[in-house]
Design an enzyme around this catalytic site. Sequence first.
Site, PDB file in Angstrom:
ATOM      1  N   LYS A 143      -5.620  -0.419  -6.748  1.00  0.00           N
ATOM      2  CA  LYS A 143      -4.289  -1.006  -6.618  1.00  0.00           C
ATOM      3  C   LYS A 143      -3.325   0.052  -6.094  1.00  0.00           C
ATOM      4  O   LYS A 143      -3.381   1.221  -6.517  1.00  0.00           O
ATOM      5  CB  LYS A 143      -3.855  -1.508  -7.990  1.00  0.00           C
TER       6      LYS A 143
ATOM      7  N   SER B 147      -1.572  -8.117 -15.959  1.00  0.00           N
ATOM      8  CA  SER B 147      -1.765  -7.959 -14.517  1.00  0.00           C
ATOM      9  C   SER B 147      -3.169  -7.568 -14.088  1.00  0.00           C
ATOM     10  O   SER B 147      -3.450  -7.499 -12.895  1.00  0.00           O
ATOM     11  CB  SER B 147      -0.764  -6.935 -13.969  1.00  0.00           C
TER      12      SER B 147
ATOM     13  N   SER C  53      -0.122  -8.601 -11.425  1.00  0.00           N
ATOM     14  CA  SER C  53       0.270  -8.001 -10.170  1.00  0.00           C
ATOM     15  C   SER C  53      -0.883  -7.352  -9.392  1.00  0.00           C
ATOM     16  O   SER C  53      -0.689  -6.938  -8.245  1.00  0.00           O
ATOM     17  CB  SER C  53       1.340  -6.936 -10.451  1.00  0.00           C
TER      18      SER C  53
END
Length: 543
Positions: free
Chosen positions: A81, A180, A156
């Site tokens: 990420k 997330s 996310s």
Amino acid sequence: MPSDLHFLSLAEASKLIACGALSPVELCEAYLDRIDAHNDALRAFLTVTDEAARLSAQRAEREIRASGQRNPMHGLPYAAKDVYDTAGVPTTGHSALTRDRVPAQDADCISRLDRAGAVMLGKLATHEFSTGGPSWDVPWPPARNPWRLDRFPGGSSSGAGAAVAAGLAPGALGGDTGGSIRLPAAYCGLVGLKPTYGRVSKRGVLPLSWTLDNCGPLTWTVEDAAIFLQVISGHDPEDPASAKNSVPDFRSELTCGVKGLRIGWVRHFYERDTIAADAVVTAMQDAVDVLRSLGANVVEVELPSLDTFQACYRTIVMAEAFSVYEDMLRRRPEEFGASFRYRILSGALIEAADYVSALRMQRELMDVTLAHLADVDVLLTATTPGPAPVQHRMTIRDSFSTPPLTLPFNIAQSPTISLCIGFSADGMPLSMQIAGRPFDEACIIGVAAAYERETSWRSERPALLSAEEPESAPVPEPGGSDDAVYAMLAERIGLDLPPKIARELAAVMPLTDEIVEAVRATRPYGVEPGTTFRLPAGEEMQP
């Protein structure tokens, strides 16, 4: 040797590499080819580090030929990420404000994977600074769900969910402040593991909430999550939130089964607090039936309501996130996406007493949750109330109106794993989550693995079905009659906002006021906040 190398699990690929049947270079090239073929449609990767990946794969191949595979991740690809610092490679947080940011050092997780001989393929899409999304008013459009391209991949860690589900990476580093990791895992049909707070170092990761941020893996199987977690876990003296607990073998309970275990079923989260889709209710009942058939004793457990957990969570996160990004929000608020501003800007107006009250409330909710975990081995509930929604129809206000089912286990700082439990009528994944006692990741991994072995969901992969998707950004609702009041308060603390952004603040403040009101309570003198705690695990944790 399977023809689709990009669909090998980490465990399968590791065994093939260990015995010499598969080359790390060959595996790396299979993923780079897959990324080249499908990333334009999925928008999962922001940066592909193809040349560095090839060099890492070649180095791993030489090492393995010379001395053998030193751990199960040696020679295996992964992606991260884009909130994890990567030396010499942009770490943007998916934001215009940091699109040119190139760190000089790796995050601790990246360093551990590098030392293990893993091969980084690149950096993945996220929501802006791990909360503002899905957004179309930031430099990169949001990632898309590989099961159906118009659906939300979760957030996310959106690019991580899309990449692993579509076979663009066998595993990915995500971040979990309120769900997330587990939400993208749920919507993309994966395994997502949020470790115990402090188990994995957060050093070098763009923060959202110092109190609630966690780092962890998204993978295709439960065993893969254990393999990945093994490498990134351990004490980091440079992270003040890092636990000194020793790291056990997370695969030690993979084959133990659930016979004799006591499982607490928190069904009110999705049957009463939030009304889940019928498909979720049915899938959860079926999952409970599977665990009972394997010898588990499943009993119903009642925790505080989701609204209570949400009030605590959002008060903490809004205040802390504003503190993190205050300087940029004061100087360059228009460069943030509207979704980020909508979620965070009102943190400027949260009073110190209310923030501390939320931290005290966190301790209370943690104590209640851990008290139940003293009576049962794990807690079980749904991960989401339904399958992935259509992405372009989502509004910014949605994140306030429906509390995520994942929040309670961030507040409790409990290790939690999510995994697929079936599919909706239109073929979208459904998911459950299993939460455990602090630092007992092996137990939740064992329960999840027992369920996974007994079901066939891991045999189905997404077909990357295309669908029409308008390119649009959700617009915050106009302000109300209290616009002038909120503008005055913002001015009082020196927050000079353009008129459009001032109206955004006015639009979200009634929701913020409602949330903050819920954390206010008279508490006994001397009750400490949740930032000073010791999790019961035999060894000391230093938060």
